[in-house]
Design a protein around this motif. Sequence first.
Motif, short mmCIF file in Angstrom:
data_model
loop_
_atom_site.label_atom_id
_atom_site.label_comp_id
_atom_site.label_asym_id
_atom_site.label_seq_id
_atom_site.Cartn_x
_atom_site.Cartn_y
_atom_site.Cartn_z
N ALA A 109 28.09 36.10 35.47
CA ALA A 109 29.31 37.22 34.87
C ALA A 109 29.67 37.62 36.21
O ALA A 109 30.83 38.22 37.08
CB ALA A 109 28.96 38.05 33.66
N ASP A 110 28.33 38.21 37.76
CA ASP A 110 29.10 38.90 38.63
C ASP A 110 29.66 38.03 39.44
O ASP A 110 30.18 38.56 39.92
CB ASP A 110 27.71 39.26 38.82
CG ASP A 110 26.32 40.46 38.88
OD1 ASP A 110 27.20 41.06 37.95
OD2 ASP A 110 25.22 40.73 38.92
N PHE A 111 29.07 36.40 39.57
CA PHE A 111 30.48 35.72 40.55
C PHE A 111 31.69 35.75 40.19
O PHE A 111 32.23 35.42 40.95
CB PHE A 111 29.25 33.91 40.27
CG PHE A 111 27.75 34.28 40.35
CD1 PHE A 111 27.46 35.42 41.46
CD2 PHE A 111 26.94 33.33 40.05
CE1 PHE A 111 25.94 34.46 41.52
CE2 PHE A 111 25.97 32.83 39.98
CZ PHE A 111 25.08 34.05 40.69
N ALA A 112 31.68 35.45 39.12
CA ALA A 112 33.22 35.85 38.05
C ALA A 112 34.31 36.52 38.91
O ALA A 112 34.65 36.69 39.24
CB ALA A 112 33.13 35.80 36.72
N ALA A 113 33.29 38.26 39.22
CA ALA A 113 33.71 38.93 39.45
C ALA A 113 34.09 38.99 41.18
O ALA A 113 36.07 39.45 41.56
CB ALA A 113 33.43 40.34 39.84
N MET B 67 32.81 41.27 33.42
CA MET B 67 34.12 42.25 33.63
C MET B 67 35.68 41.87 32.75
O MET B 67 35.10 40.47 32.55
CB MET B 67 34.31 42.52 34.92
CG MET B 67 35.57 43.86 34.68
SD MET B 67 35.97 43.93 36.67
CE MET B 67 37.44 44.38 36.76
N LYS B 68 35.78 43.02 31.65
CA LYS B 68 36.95 42.59 30.86
C LYS B 68 38.49 41.79 31.00
O LYS B 68 38.42 40.83 30.33
CB LYS B 68 37.51 43.79 30.14
CG LYS B 68 38.65 43.62 28.68
CD LYS B 68 38.74 45.04 28.69
CE LYS B 68 40.00 44.72 27.61
NZ LYS B 68 40.09 46.54 26.80
N THR B 69 38.42 41.85 32.75
CA THR B 69 39.32 41.12 33.54
C THR B 69 39.20 39.73 33.49
O THR B 69 40.29 38.92 32.86
CB THR B 69 39.57 41.35 34.34
OG1 THR B 69 40.06 43.27 34.58
CG2 THR B 69 41.23 40.81 35.09
N PHE B 70 37.48 39.00 33.48
CA PHE B 70 37.68 38.14 33.56
C PHE B 70 37.17 37.39 32.20
O PHE B 70 36.75 35.73 32.13
CB PHE B 70 36.49 37.44 34.57
CG PHE B 70 36.36 38.21 35.99
CD1 PHE B 70 37.33 37.64 36.46
CD2 PHE B 70 36.07 39.41 35.84
CE1 PHE B 70 37.92 37.42 37.34
CE2 PHE B 70 36.70 39.51 37.16
CZ PHE B 70 37.45 39.11 38.11
N LYS B 71 37.02 38.35 30.72
CA LYS B 71 36.85 37.50 29.36
C LYS B 71 37.20 36.11 28.95
O LYS B 71 39.29 36.16 29.08
CB LYS B 71 36.80 38.58 28.33
CG LYS B 71 35.66 38.92 28.69
CD LYS B 71 35.14 40.31 27.17
CE LYS B 71 34.27 41.15 27.31
NZ LYS B 71 32.54 40.34 27.95
N GLY B 72 36.99 35.39 28.58
CA GLY B 72 37.24 34.43 28.44
C GLY B 72 38.28 33.27 28.89
O GLY B 72 39.25 31.86 28.87
N LYS B 73 37.97 33.40 30.59
CA LYS B 73 38.78 32.65 31.12
C LYS B 73 38.56 31.27 32.16
O LYS B 73 38.65 30.25 31.98
CB LYS B 73 39.63 33.46 32.24
CG LYS B 73 40.52 34.93 31.87
CD LYS B 73 40.46 35.15 33.29
CE LYS B 73 41.73 36.39 32.63
NZ LYS B 73 42.11 37.29 34.01
N ALA B 74 36.92 31.61 31.81
CA ALA B 74 35.89 30.38 32.74
C ALA B 74 35.53 29.41 31.33
O ALA B 74 34.32 30.32 30.39
CB ALA B 74 34.91 30.71 33.65
#
Length: 333
Positions: free
Chosen positions: A249-253, A286-293
């Motif tokens: 989750a941190d890496f996605a940011a 983070m909400k911005t990245f939810k459901g994307k990866a």
Amino acid sequence: MKPYVIGIDMGGTNTVFGIVDARGIVIASSSIKTAKHANFDDYVDELYTEVTKLIKENDAEGKIHGIGIGAPNANYYTGEIADGVNLPWPTPIPLVQKMQDKFGIPVMTTNDANAAAIGEMTYGAARGLKDFIMITLGTGVGSGIVINGQVVYGHDGFAGELGHVTMKRNNGRLCGCGRTGCLEAYCSATGVARTAREFLELRNEPSLLRNIDIETITSKDVYDAAVNGDKMAKEIFEYTGNMLGEAMADFAAFSSPEAFILFGGLAKSGELLLRPLRESYERNVMKTFKGKARILLSELKEADAAVLGASALGWEAKPLPAVPAPAPAAPEA
């Protein structure tokens, strides 16, 4: 273009190599013992002999475009192994220069996790993806970060060591890198075994794991116990998946990947690891990245994966620039 490349995976115990075609089919492969020779030049000599033999046996003489090598702590920019912790020779080792001088073929190298990412992008689950993170879950936790179709190497060739982000700031486990609290100390196969030992020492409930000498427990033992319904073993996977999900989750940011691709023995634990990992990732990202990866498993055959990853570099290999001859000495007056 010549139809084949050579992929070489240099491990601390064995060096595996193979001839690979453009479709990612390993035509033939073999191996030698890495630590057999005390001198690196002797190792290169044996590798040359065995690779040349494989090339001749498979009618590939004159058909090799390049050689790609995945090696511990290998630097893509310099072609050197900077600090081969598990290798028997003093470092730095001028790997690319030595190999190119011996083989007379262009050579490129990078560390094994970056090689896995390039292999996945060339032949596997990441074909067509330009932004993804490869995470290798083996003895350690390795990673290869790809952004806009390019592996991230950083200014010095060592970027992307996500296995060494700190997950526990206080009282964390000692990691092989010398720091404490690293992701690798918890979410590698070795880390799972360490978690098992901690749980067994701190808790009293019955477990199939108590039938095994606590000092010899492996991640495979934990997997076997979990498959047989062992509550503690399942909780070990929950603990591991939860922490890995938090880290991802941190890496996605920082790179907003299209996918995370998991590779290695621990990744084959299936839903025991993936369910808590996915839940933790979605809970923490983070909400911005939810459901994307997407969270995917490697599509490379395990037996061929290391050679395929290294071989993908072979298509990029270019000859090293010639070293200029020293200028003649000025005549004495």
